[in-house]
Design a protein around this motif. Sequence first.
Motif, PDB file in Angstrom:
ATOM      1  N   GLN A   1      52.373  -4.398  15.985  1.00 45.91           N
ATOM      2  CA  GLN A   1      51.506  -3.327  16.470  1.00 45.91           C
ATOM      3  C   GLN A   1      50.910  -2.584  15.278  1.00 45.91           C
ATOM      4  N   PHE A   2      49.587  -2.491  15.254  1.00 46.29           N
ATOM      5  CA  PHE A   2      48.902  -1.866  14.121  1.00 46.29           C
ATOM      6  C   PHE A   2      48.640  -0.392  14.410  1.00 46.29           C
ATOM      7  N   LYS A   3      49.617   0.422  14.029  1.00 46.06           N
ATOM      8  CA  LYS A   3      49.463   1.865  14.129  1.00 46.06           C
ATOM      9  C   LYS A   3      49.246   2.423  12.725  1.00 46.06           C
TER      10      LYS A   3
ATOM     11  N   ALA B   1      44.659   8.945  14.245  1.00 42.55           N
ATOM     12  CA  ALA B   1      46.031   8.857  14.746  1.00 42.55           C
ATOM     13  C   ALA B   1      46.471  10.162  15.395  1.00 42.55           C
ATOM     14  N   ALA B   2      46.159  11.294  14.740  1.00 40.03           N
ATOM     15  CA  ALA B   2      46.527  12.596  15.292  1.00 40.03           C
ATOM     16  C   ALA B   2      45.811  12.841  16.620  1.00 40.03           C
ATOM     17  N   GLY B   3      44.518  12.505  16.655  1.00 36.08           N
ATOM     18  CA  GLY B   3      43.752  12.679  17.885  1.00 36.08           C
ATOM     19  C   GLY B   3      44.271  11.812  19.013  1.00 36.08           C
ATOM     20  N   ALA B   4      44.642  10.573  18.678  1.00 36.79           N
ATOM     21  CA  ALA B   4      45.160   9.664  19.691  1.00 36.79           C
ATOM     22  C   ALA B   4      46.487  10.151  20.255  1.00 36.79           C
ATOM     23  N   GLU B   5      47.318  10.715  19.395  1.00 37.66           N
ATOM     24  CA  GLU B   5      48.603  11.243  19.854  1.00 37.66           C
ATOM     25  C   GLU B   5      48.391  12.423  20.810  1.00 37.66           C
TER      26      GLU B   5
ATOM     27  N   SER C   1      43.259   1.147  20.406  1.00 40.35           N
ATOM     28  CA  SER C   1      44.562   0.568  20.713  1.00 40.35           C
ATOM     29  C   SER C   1      45.607   1.646  20.982  1.00 40.35           C
ATOM     30  N   MET C   2      45.548   2.762  20.239  1.00 37.97           N
ATOM     31  CA  MET C   2      46.528   3.826  20.439  1.00 37.97           C
ATOM     32  C   MET C   2      46.285   4.583  21.740  1.00 37.97           C
TER      33      MET C   2
END
Length: 265
Positions: free
Chosen positions: A88-90, A140-144, A232-233
């Motif tokens: 998984q590409f996080k 990443a922060a926005g997706a979380e 993906s996230m």
Amino acid sequence: MISQFPTYDINYYKHSAVSTGTQVKQEQQPLTKKQKGVILASSAAGVGTVLTGLALHKGFSLNPAKIMKTPVKDWAIFKYKPKDNAIQFKAPQIIALAAGSILGGFIGGAIVDKPNLKQKKREVLNQMLGNVLVPVGCVAAGAEIYTKYQDKIEGAMPQIKNKTGRWVSVLNKVSQKIPNAVGTLAFLGTGIYLGNKVSNFINDKLYHKKMERNIKATDFAPHVDDVCLATSMMNEDSAFGSMLGRVIPLALVVPGYQTGIAREG
């Protein structure tokens, strides 16, 4: 009386310029296709090395005999469903892949274009901070944040009720996913904008080189990895989001290549 004008020997002045230490700036020849090929290959090798480590961590075998006996769809690079123990590409994986790419591109550039080593060192920092850490961090922060409030956000979208038919179901699903699409573009745009500002700051404060490079449409091309990351996230449970993540390693060859071909101007 006709005065005689003195004649000048141009070779004398060329010799004088050299002897007095005056530096004459010579125009560089463009990188050849072979040199660019070496840099591209070294960037891809950097990504491949990290990808190999991620595959080993997930338990995939690197034994050529076993790989050839395994169906292609079950190879580490093509397996995408989380339930199948796929890579998984996080954010951490993307940053590691980007670092491998940039290091590989720098090594390749140092081999074939050593006179511009200083510029390539500067580009390492520009790429890692401006084009990787800042955009990936924002996405990443926005997706979380989006994932945390996804049910409330999608539940607030208008739905067609008391109607039957396939087209009604399709419209309702599209309506629910509008915040997802808008959020992806917003987080990505914010990341690219801030990354551009960081890049300008690095050149201005650390390298004492004033640059005010504005964002162009083409600047979004190297951020395919960020688009894939955000998608993906925000769609971790969907096959589409996981499948799109397979593009990320290929997209991350770009920052390494840009590092390797970096030159003054």
